[in-house]
Scaffold this motif. Structure first.
Motif, PDB file in Angstrom:
ATOM      1  N   LEU A 126       8.341   5.390  13.019  1.00 41.38           N
ATOM      2  CA  LEU A 126       7.570   4.245  13.459  1.00 41.38           C
ATOM      3  C   LEU A 126       7.913   2.936  12.855  1.00 41.38           C
ATOM      4  N   GLN A 130       3.906  -0.150   6.686  1.00 39.00           N
ATOM      5  CA  GLN A 130       3.010   1.000   6.251  1.00 39.00           C
ATOM      6  C   GLN A 130       3.290   1.361   4.753  1.00 39.00           C
ATOM      7  N   LYS A 144       2.797  11.921   9.192  1.00 39.83           N
ATOM      8  CA  LYS A 144       2.892  10.798   8.205  1.00 39.83           C
ATOM      9  C   LYS A 144       3.481  11.537   6.989  1.00 39.83           C
ATOM     10  N   GLU A 194      -1.903  14.659  16.411  1.00 37.80           N
ATOM     11  CA  GLU A 194      -1.716  14.082  17.982  1.00 37.80           C
ATOM     12  C   GLU A 194      -1.421  12.768  17.926  1.00 37.80           C
ATOM     13  N   PHE A 195      -0.275  12.473  18.600  1.00 34.42           N
ATOM     14  CA  PHE A 195       0.172  11.124  18.925  1.00 34.42           C
ATOM     15  C   PHE A 195      -0.784  10.515  20.037  1.00 34.42           C
ATOM     16  N   LEU A 196      -1.285   9.522  19.904  1.00 37.10           N
ATOM     17  CA  LEU A 196      -2.094   8.829  21.004  1.00 37.10           C
ATOM     18  C   LEU A 196      -0.937   7.886  21.592  1.00 37.10           C
ATOM     19  N   ASP A 201      -3.141  -0.238  19.221  1.00 34.59           N
ATOM     20  CA  ASP A 201      -3.746  -0.531  17.888  1.00 34.59           C
ATOM     21  C   ASP A 201      -4.916  -1.585  18.062  1.00 34.59           C
ATOM     22  N   GLY A 315      -6.338  -2.259  12.055  1.00 35.10           N
ATOM     23  CA  GLY A 315      -5.058  -1.443  12.104  1.00 35.10           C
ATOM     24  C   GLY A 315      -5.225   0.084  12.036  1.00 35.10           C
ATOM     25  N   GLN A 316      -6.524   0.613  11.491  1.00 37.76           N
ATOM     26  CA  GLN A 316      -6.895   1.866  11.384  1.00 37.76           C
ATOM     27  C   GLN A 316      -7.485   2.563  12.635  1.00 37.76           C
ATOM     28  N   ASP A 328      -6.475   7.766   9.800  1.00 40.23           N
ATOM     29  CA  ASP A 328      -6.281   7.262   8.175  1.00 40.23           C
ATOM     30  C   ASP A 328      -7.348   7.343   7.244  1.00 40.23           C
TER      31      ASP A 328
HETATM   32  N1  ADP Z   1      -2.432   9.483  16.046  1.00 38.04           N
HETATM   33  C1  ADP Z   1      -1.541   8.399  16.280  1.00 38.04           C
HETATM   34  N2  ADP Z   1      -1.140   7.955  17.375  1.00 38.04           N
HETATM   35  C2  ADP Z   1      -0.663   6.946  17.589  1.00 38.04           C
HETATM   36  N3  ADP Z   1      -0.271   5.911  16.820  1.00 38.04           N
HETATM   37  C3  ADP Z   1      -0.657   6.267  15.512  1.00 38.04           C
HETATM   38  C4  ADP Z   1      -1.601   7.274  15.251  1.00 38.04           C
HETATM   39  N4  ADP Z   1      -1.549   7.443  13.840  1.00 38.04           N
HETATM   40  C5  ADP Z   1      -0.946   6.356  13.381  1.00 38.04           C
HETATM   41  N5  ADP Z   1      -0.462   5.416  14.450  1.00 38.04           N
HETATM   42  C6  ADP Z   1       0.117   4.353  14.202  1.00 38.04           C
HETATM   43  O1  ADP Z   1       0.586   3.915  13.074  1.00 38.04           O
HETATM   44  C7  ADP Z   1       0.072   2.795  12.206  1.00 38.04           C
HETATM   45  C8  ADP Z   1      -0.158   3.286  10.906  1.00 38.04           C
HETATM   46  O2  ADP Z   1      -0.837   4.314  10.586  1.00 38.04           O
HETATM   47  P1  ADP Z   1      -1.485   4.894   9.371  1.00 38.04           P
HETATM   48  O3  ADP Z   1      -2.118   6.235   9.692  1.00 38.04           O
HETATM   49  O4  ADP Z   1      -2.649   3.919   9.281  1.00 38.04           O
HETATM   50  O5  ADP Z   1      -0.530   4.702   8.229  1.00 38.04           O
HETATM   51  P2  ADP Z   1      -0.704   3.934   6.812  1.00 38.04           P
HETATM   52  O6  ADP Z   1      -1.597   4.392   5.719  1.00 38.04           O
HETATM   53  O7  ADP Z   1       0.847   4.264   6.148  1.00 38.04           O
HETATM   54  O8  ADP Z   1      -1.070   2.618   6.994  1.00 38.04           O
HETATM   55  C9  ADP Z   1      -1.352   2.546  12.987  1.00 38.04           C
HETATM   56  O9  ADP Z   1      -1.605   1.543  12.829  1.00 38.04           O
HETATM   57  C10 ADP Z   1      -0.798   3.140  14.477  1.00 38.04           C
HETATM   58  O10 ADP Z   1      -0.112   1.940  15.171  1.00 38.04           O
END
Ligand code: ADP
Ligand SMILES: O=P(O)(O)O[C@H]1O[C@H](CO)[C@@H](O[C@H]2O[C@H](CO)[C@@H](O)[C@H](O)[C@H]2O)[C@H](O)[C@H]1O
Length: 447
Positions: A126, A130, A144, A194-196, A201, A315-316, A328
């Motif tokens: 991605l 991050q 992740k 699950e990937f949304l 965002d 962003g979360q 997150d």
């Molecule tokens: N389940 C998910 N489905 C789609 N996109 C996701 C998902 N989880 C995270 N993302 C994308 O990844 C980005 C960073 O994820 P995050 O869990 O906040 O990681 P970090 O802790 O490294 O910041 C989010 O802002 C979002 O755009």
């Protein structure tokens, strides 16, 4: 030799938490072959007397295809060593490992009981900025990989597993995880969810709304602008309250008695002290912040505490076609695990999101040279957008069952300022051109 090359490479990575300080020493604590061509490394990095550990997935090839040259770390003899997260062939091996609950080189790859994992999905890294690295498998899963390792089960895994078991809404379903033993403790290395695929965002959506307001005629108010975000902020407030409710049901809760509240204020002060020592720009705001912390000590009722998100911002959260999903749940990266799991007032998350509305409203002011010229003109619009969405979020939170009493105002303000203090340090380390955004939080407020 590999140590030095790794140190130079790690220092440049977005996820490296020790930026701004020289690396004094790097040692490889563990180096295991998971499968031919894929090694798992745990490296220890020493900076100013303290040690942090990071995981690296190291790919090895005799020749490097063009698609992987950007991931090259070093060539040692005839071998190309590279960041294997960019190699879908190697990362497919991890997916397969989780699907079949395999163990290799001390890494335990596991899937959530009852789910089936489609191992045909290919991974892509991605592109988001991050603190960790996320792999998206097809449009099915997001995995992740934690970069900085802290011994223990990651709070995110703990929380989403507990909430999924309750069929709680507003979370992305967990699918699997990878763990190993670090310092004799089971430690999470990766979490797959699950990937949304059809979601957006929250940060991007909020910025689109701010841009829309900036571009509209001066007589158009934030409420009238086409991209008004207030209905979304309201919905997000409700979703947040529901998530807090689920967390309170799934984990133990407690209260901070009135005589213990002073200790909360001391916690805020310790953080301020550390931040001022690192970022001198904060010094001029200390009295504003101290005053707010002092108000907390005058709180006249006990404070309910529970598990919270801990690093809640736009962003979360992601907007699916039907609702908001919260991601997150791992607290603030960089804080000790005990602190990230500690019970806290849910107002801490509310404050985090309020700060984020400020960020969204202001970040276009200093960031683009083009817009900077108009910054003065746009500042009231930024304020208007932030005020409107902050108010909507709070309204939604209360409508959704979240509790904010009149007496909570001081606590909420202290949480906000404490978050802004954290953000100043975060920006100083990671995005110095953004530091003006959290610094604006300390300006005197209109009475
Ligand atoms: N389940 C998910 N489905 C789609 N996109 C996701 C998902 N989880 C995270 N993302 C994308 O990844 C980005 C960073 O994820 P995050 O869990 O906040 O990681 P970090 O802790 O490294 O910041 C989010 O802002 C979002 O755009
Ligand atoms: O998402 P992470 O867990 O990596 O959180 C860290 O990075 C965030 C930035 O990506 C940072 O959030 C700050 O910037 C956001 C805009 O990019 C803004 O919406 C947040 O309100 C602001 O705090 C977060 O603080 C940090 O822990």
């Amino acid at each position: 030799m590999l140590d030095e090359l790794l140190a130079a490479w790690i220092a440049r990575q977005r996820w490296f938490g020790g930026k701004g300080r020289p690396i004094d020493e790097l040692s490889i604590d563990s180096d295991v072959e998971l499968t031919p061509g894929l090694r798992h490394l745990i490296v220890a990095i020493w900076q100013e007397g303290s040690r942090d550990r990071y995981q690296v997935l190291l790919g090895e090839r005799d020749s490097i295809p063009d698609r992987l040259t950007h991931a090259l770390i070093a060539t040692v003899g005839d071998l190309y060593l590279y960041d294997a997260v960019h190699d879908a062939d190697r990362m497919g091996w991890l997916l397969n490992g989780m699907a079949h609950d395999e163990t290799s080189g001390g890494l335990r790859m596991r899937h959530v009981p009852g789910v089936t994992i489609d191992t045909s999905q290919r991974s892509l890294v991605l592109g988001a900025e991050q603190s960790n690295t996320s792999l998206v498998y097809g449009d099915a899963y997001i995995c992740k990989l934690f970069r900085r390792l802290i011994p223990g089960i990651n709070p995110e895994l703990e929380v989403i597993t507990a909430l999924a078991a309750r069929d709680a809404p507003h979370i992305a379903q967990p699918y699997g995880w990878i763990e190993t033993e670090l310092d004799g403790t089971d430690t999470t290395l990766a979490i797959m969810q699950e990937f949304l695929a059809t979601a957006n965002d929250g940060w991007d959506l909020a910025l689109a709304s701010v841009r829309d307001l900036y571009a509209s005629l001066p007589e158009i108010t934030a409420a009238e602008a086409g991209g008004d975000f207030a209905a979304e902020s309201l919905r997000l407030g409700s979703a947040t309250a529901r998530v807090h409710h689920e967390l309170a049901e799934a984990f133990p809760t407690d209260v901070v008695e009135i005589h213990e509240i002073k200790r909360m204020a001391e916690g805020f002060r310790r953080r301020l002290g550390r931040a001022v020592a690192e970022v001198p720009e904060l010094r001029q705001h200390v009295s504003t912040v101290e005053d707010a912390y002092h108000e907390v000590e005058l709180h006249t009722s006990e404070v309910p505490v529970q598990r919270v998100h801990g690093d809640y911002h736009l962003g979360q959260v992601m907007r699916t076609p039907t609702d908001w999903v919260v991601l997150d749940f791992e607290g603030e990266p960089g804080q000790p695990l005990a602190e990230r799991k500690a019970l806290s007032s849910p107002l801490r998350d509310v404050a985090g999101m309020l700060r984020s509305f400020d960020y969204a409203a202001r970040h276009l002011l200093p960031d683009s040279a083009n817009i900077r010229a108009q910054a003065q003109e746009l500042e009231p619009r930024a304020q208007e957008w932030a005020d409107r969405n902050r108010a909507s979020f709070l309204e939604g939170y209360v409508e959704g069952g979240g509790v904010i009493t009149r007496g909570d105002a001081a606590l909420l303000r202290a949480f906000e300022l404490s978050k802004a203090v954290y953000e100043v340090v975060y920006e100083a380390r990671n995005r110095p051109t953004w530091i003006a955004i959290p610094l604006a939080a300390f300006r005197p407020r209109p009475v």
